[in-house]
Motif scaffolding. Structure first.
Motif, short mmCIF file in Angstrom:
data_model
loop_
_atom_site.label_atom_id
_atom_site.label_comp_id
_atom_site.label_asym_id
_atom_site.label_seq_id
_atom_site.Cartn_x
_atom_site.Cartn_y
_atom_site.Cartn_z
N GLN A 196 59.34 99.26 42.88
CA GLN A 196 60.72 99.30 42.36
C GLN A 196 61.71 98.82 43.41
OE1 GLN A 196 60.37 103.57 40.95
NE2 GLN A 196 61.01 102.66 39.03
N PRO A 198 62.06 95.36 46.68
CA PRO A 198 61.61 93.99 46.99
C PRO A 198 60.74 93.83 48.24
CG PRO A 198 63.81 94.31 47.83
CD PRO A 198 63.38 95.65 47.25
N CYS A 377 56.32 94.63 42.84
CA CYS A 377 56.75 94.22 41.50
C CYS A 377 57.74 93.07 41.66
CB CYS A 377 57.34 95.38 40.72
SG CYS A 377 58.74 96.20 41.50
N ASP A 379 60.51 90.55 42.04
CA ASP A 379 61.92 90.64 42.40
C ASP A 379 62.39 92.08 42.63
OD1 ASP A 379 62.11 87.87 42.10
OD2 ASP A 379 62.61 88.04 39.97
N ALA A 381 62.34 94.32 40.56
CA ALA A 381 63.06 94.78 39.36
C ALA A 381 62.29 95.90 38.66
CB ALA A 381 63.26 93.61 38.40
N SER A 382 63.02 96.95 38.27
CA SER A 382 62.42 98.06 37.53
C SER A 382 63.49 98.68 36.64
CB SER A 382 61.85 99.10 38.49
OG SER A 382 61.18 100.11 37.77
N VAL A 384 63.89 97.76 33.74
CA VAL A 384 64.33 96.60 32.96
C VAL A 384 63.14 96.11 32.14
CG1 VAL A 384 66.18 95.82 34.50
CG2 VAL A 384 63.84 95.06 34.91
N HIS A 386 61.99 93.13 31.73
CA HIS A 386 61.15 92.10 32.34
C HIS A 386 60.41 92.57 33.59
CE1 HIS A 386 65.12 91.66 34.30
NE2 HIS A 386 64.42 91.38 35.35
N GLU A 387 60.41 93.89 33.82
CA GLU A 387 59.64 94.46 34.93
C GLU A 387 58.21 93.89 34.91
OE1 GLU A 387 59.97 98.98 35.68
OE2 GLU A 387 58.17 98.74 34.50
#
Ligand SMILES: [Zn+2]
Length: 420
Positions: A196, A198, A377, A379, A381-382, A384, A386-387
């Motif tokens: 979660q 970068p 994960c 970028d 990103a979490s 979201v 598109h995770e």
């Protein structure tokens, strides 16, 4: 023989199959705690576990357990898992990965010839996300004695439905399932999770050995001064709230923000009144976000911060209002070493890292040796739709979990407790 690896294909297929339950048009998942989608997800997990020869049971806090029995019924179990509830527009990996990776480890071990002395139990904690019923981590909090079941059952969602109603309905949909009182003391708890954040992706590492979850304190600080004309009021007579702010901010950053190399001190927001170029500021309100992995240090820094605000000498008045006090924790060092050496033996690039986000493992760490395994994960990103996590990393984290669990299943109880 302990099996050498998990079945990466089965693991990925199951992760994607679970993501179908509550799937959103945008490619994410909406599977909030104690909703009907969670019932369907429970059924899928129970079917898979029973297919592997494990038995399912729940506790009255709505935690689901899948047990692969060992030879000695009295020995404390190894507990692994995470959560399967999501945010309303959540992803396919947050939580679900830790549960499916744990189930994959259980299935792999069940299919091996090896028999272990102690039980291996997979858990899916109730309401980690806290989106429908806030705040989250209800299941692990009740399990670990942080909150009582009665307190949790009284919480209501925005439509007025209580956890008690939703929880009783959920358990009633599984009349065959044994339901026990919440809480037992495991030998150890291990949770696999996407980072979660970068860091692993940026450094091209496959495994994060989580050293702890940092605690957090937040404050709202108000500085009361007096307005005046910028052209006429003598400097010596001013009670300038903005000048007082700059002095206090500098002092706090020096004293608190530079305490050591892991403290995080942030003044993220400042508002000034009347916020006009030719008027001495009469009032400033600013935020403080203070984080530290060591609870004792966080408490000490919080006390020092409050003392600095209280004694700040200025013609203005400083009013400091504490908002959030969220405890942090350090994970078991022995378990961290085991996880790091399992990753090294597999040739997976790994690093030690702090978790910036909270997890159920935080509470488990208060009742038994606990640790977490992070995978990258995309970028960072979490929460979201598109995770995303790469299949290669999904498999790597589960293999490290397999190796760690295999080591724990044969270990003596006294050797698991943190030696330092
Ligand atoms: Zn999570």
């Amino acid at each position: 023989m302990v099996p050498t690896s998990i079945d990466a294909e089965r693991l990925w297929q199951r992760l994607m199959a679970l993501a179908e339950i509550g799937a959103t048009p945008g490619g994410g998942v909406d599977r909030q705690a104690l909703c009907l989608a969670e019932t369907a997800a429970w059924q899928l997990l129970i079917d898979w576990a029973q297919g592997a020869g494990a038995e399912a049971f729940a506790d009255r806090a709505g935690n689901l357990f899948l047990r692969l029995s060992g030879e000695s019924s009295g020995a404390p179990a190894v507990l692994i898992g995470s959560h399967i509830d999501t945010q309303p527009q959540g992803g396919r990996f947050d939580g679900a990965y830790g549960v499916i990776a744990a189930l994959e480890v259980l299935t792999t071990l069940a299919q091996s010839e090896e028999r272990f002395g102690r039980d291996l139990i997979v858990v899916a904690w109730m309401n980690e996300e806290g989106s429908r019923f806030a705040p989250g981590m209800m299941g692990s909090e009740v399990f670990c004695g942080v909150r009582s079941l009665e307190q949790v059952r009284a919480v209501r969602d925005i439509e007025g439905a209580s956890v008690a109603q939703a929880l009783d309905a959920q358990l009633a949909r599984f009349p065959e399932l044994a339901v026990v009182e919440p809480g037992f003391v495991p030998l150890a708890y291990i949770e696999a999770h996407i980072e979660q954040g970068p860091i692993l992706e940026r450094e091209a590492r496959m495994i994060g050995v989580v050293s702890g979850i940092q605690g957090k304190r937040t404050y709202r600080v108000a500085i009361e001064g007096a307005a005046g004309h910028a052209g006429t009021q003598p400097m010596a007579e001013r009670q300038d709230a903005l000048i007082a702010f700059s002095g206090l901010a500098r002092l706090l950053d020096d004293e608190i923000g530079h305490h050591d190399d892991v403290v995080k001190f942030t003044i993220g927001r400042i508002e000034a009144w009347p916020n006009a170029p030719s008027v001495v500021a009469e009032r400033v309100v600013f935020s403080i976000d203070l984080r530290h992995p060591r609870q004792q240090t966080l408490d000490m820094l919080g006390a020092r911060l409050e003392a600095i605000c209280a004694s700040f000498s200025t013609p203005c008045r400083v009013i400091n209002e504490p908002l959030v006090v969220a405890p942090g924790n350090e994970f078991d060092r022995h378990l961290q070493r085991v996880i790091a050496s399992c990753a090294e033996q597999r040739g997976y690039p790994a690093r030690s890292m702090l978790s910036a986000a909270g997890h159920d493992a935080r509470h488990l760490a208060s009742i038994c040796p606990a640790a977490m395994i992070f995978i990258p994960c995309r970028d960072g990103a979490s929460h979201v739709e598109h995770e995303w996590a790469e299949p290669e990393h999904v498999a790597a984290g589960a293999n490290v979990l397999l190796d760690t669990v295999s080591a724990l299943l044969v270990q003596r109880e006294e050797d698991v407790a943190d030696g330092d």
